[in-house]
Design an enzyme around this catalytic site. Structure first.
Site, PDB file in Angstrom:
ATOM      1  N   ASN A  34       6.374  15.910  -4.159  1.00 24.22           N
ATOM      2  CA  ASN A  34       6.629  17.308  -4.551  1.00 24.22           C
ATOM      3  C   ASN A  34       5.744  18.315  -3.814  1.00 24.22           C
ATOM      4  OD1 ASN A  34       7.418  16.516  -8.035  1.00 24.22           O
ATOM      5  ND2 ASN A  34       8.780  16.813  -6.296  1.00 24.22           N
ATOM      6  N   ASP A  78      14.523  15.668 -14.664  1.00 19.40           N
ATOM      7  CA  ASP A  78      15.188  16.251 -13.493  1.00 19.40           C
ATOM      8  C   ASP A  78      16.190  17.335 -13.895  1.00 19.40           C
ATOM      9  OD1 ASP A  78      15.760  16.598 -10.850  1.00 19.40           O
ATOM     10  OD2 ASP A  78      16.897  14.748 -10.600  1.00 19.40           O
TER      11      ASP A  78
HETATM   12  C1  FPP Z   1      12.556  18.145 -11.482  1.00 17.84           C
HETATM   13  O1  FPP Z   1      13.517  19.183 -11.478  1.00 17.84           O
HETATM   14  C2  FPP Z   1      11.387  18.576 -12.204  1.00 17.84           C
HETATM   15  C3  FPP Z   1      10.124  18.653 -11.673  1.00 17.84           C
HETATM   16  C4  FPP Z   1       9.817  18.326 -10.281  1.00 17.84           C
HETATM   17  C5  FPP Z   1       9.003  19.138 -12.464  1.00 17.84           C
HETATM   18  C6  FPP Z   1       9.032  18.797 -13.932  1.00 17.84           C
HETATM   19  C7  FPP Z   1       8.071  19.685 -14.606  1.00 17.84           C
HETATM   20  C8  FPP Z   1       8.191  20.182 -15.860  1.00 17.84           C
HETATM   21  C9  FPP Z   1       9.284  19.861 -16.791  1.00 17.84           C
HETATM   22  C10 FPP Z   1       7.187  21.132 -16.365  1.00 17.84           C
HETATM   23  C11 FPP Z   1       5.816  20.643 -16.282  1.00 17.84           C
HETATM   24  C12 FPP Z   1       5.529  19.511 -17.178  1.00 17.84           C
HETATM   25  C13 FPP Z   1       4.268  19.144 -17.459  1.00 17.84           C
HETATM   26  C14 FPP Z   1       3.981  17.973 -18.309  1.00 17.84           C
HETATM   27  C15 FPP Z   1       3.169  19.908 -16.910  1.00 17.84           C
HETATM   28  P1  FPP Z   1      13.962  19.772 -10.083  1.00 17.84           P
HETATM   29  O2  FPP Z   1      13.106  20.941  -9.775  1.00 17.84           O
HETATM   30  O3  FPP Z   1      13.950  18.701  -9.039  1.00 17.84           O
HETATM   31  O4  FPP Z   1      15.409  20.230 -10.413  1.00 17.84           O
HETATM   32  P2  FPP Z   1      16.628  20.254  -9.401  1.00 17.84           P
HETATM   33  O5  FPP Z   1      16.869  18.836  -8.967  1.00 17.84           O
HETATM   34  O6  FPP Z   1      17.735  20.780 -10.259  1.00 17.84           O
HETATM   35  O7  FPP Z   1      16.256  21.159  -8.280  1.00 17.84           O
END
Ligand code: FPP
Length: 242
Positions: free
Chosen positions: A70, A22
């Site tokens: 998501n 996250d």
């Molecule tokens: C959460 O951060 C992260 C995600 C929803 C996606 C995680 C994906 C990756 C690290 C890259 C892809 C990985 C693979 C294995 C393909 P957020 O966007 O919710 O962050 P925020 O809470 O700060 O908005």
């Protein structure tokens, strides 16, 4: 003494570590960058954490990359995350394979673009006999969705109510061949389970570092493992007093 020996000394290296990656969006925002730049930075980080996990003796590493919720993000971000997964496979697969990583997927592959489904299936097939570390990608995964899916399949199989026990339900989960996570890490300071491995984490230890996922490096993982090793797990029981 290597880090691996250091943590192994306690004989308490978690077999299965699961991570909610996250904070990519906030990491990007803090730098005035678009959110996808944060996801890309988070992807760079995967390499470091996979290597460090193998080095520390972790056997299974599960990464929550895309939840069933998501899909509700803006279309450009959803498409961007799909592209990122495809790029990661294209870029990293051969090296991961050579280093002995077995790739698995939990969640629903259908629902993803056809070419991405194919890439994921190829990666799983190519690496299926590798033994060094198992990397489980949770993509289009939701814990409740997994339980609903299990119930539907039990009904389809006409399972008799008296035969339903934990072992049977476990065998209907996407994770059926895997041990439950010993340690779940959620980066960025948020403290929620967010539909992640709902059935499997009932006795997992949870750890919530403040850093955003792109900043969660080998040193942060080492701290998480040290924190885990210092805990006493009782699984609801209690040792008899001497
Ligand atoms: C959460 O951060 C992260 C995600 C929803 C996606 C995680 C994906 C990756 C690290 C890259 C892809 C990985 C693979 C294995 C393909 P957020 O966007 O919710 O962050 P925020 O809470 O700060 O908005």
């Amino acid at each position: 003494m290597t880090n691996q020996e250091n943590t192994k000394e306690h004989n308490k290296v978690p077999k299965h570590v699961a991570i909610i990656m996250d904070g990519n969006g906030r990491w990007a925002k803090a730098r005035g960058l678009p959110r996808l730049a944060g996801h890309r930075a988070g992807t760079e980080n995967l390499r470091t954490i996979i290597r460090a996990s193998a080095k520390f003796g972790i056997e299974v590493l599960t990464l929550y990359a895309f939840s069933t919720e998501n899909w509700a993000r803006p279309k450009s971000e959803v498409t961007g995350l799909m592209h990122i997964l495809a790029d990661v496979i294209d870029r990293e697969l051969m090296e991961l394979h050579e280093e002995g990583a077995r790739l698995m997927h939990v969640g629903h592959l259908d629902g993803l673009p056809n070419n991405l489904q194919k890439k994921v299936r190829n990666a799983i097939e190519l690496t299926k006999d590798n033994k060094r570390i198992t990397i489980v990608i949770a993509f289009n995964y939701g814990g409740r969705d997994e339980i609903i899916n299990a119930i539907k399949n039990m009904i389809r199989d006409e399972v008799k109510p008296d035969n339903v026990d934990e072992e049977l339900v476990n065998n209907y989960m996407f994770t059926k061949s895997l041990p439950d996570p010993d340690l779940v890490i959620r980066t960025s300071g948020e403290q929620r389970t967010s539909n992640f491995l709902t059935w499997q984490t009932v006795y997992s230890e949870w750890y919530f570092p403040e850093v955003y996922w792109p900043d969660f490096n080998e040193e942060e993982l080492r701290k998480a493992l040290k924190n885990y090793a210092d805990r006493e797990r009782r699984f609801g029981g209690l040792k008899e007093e001497s």
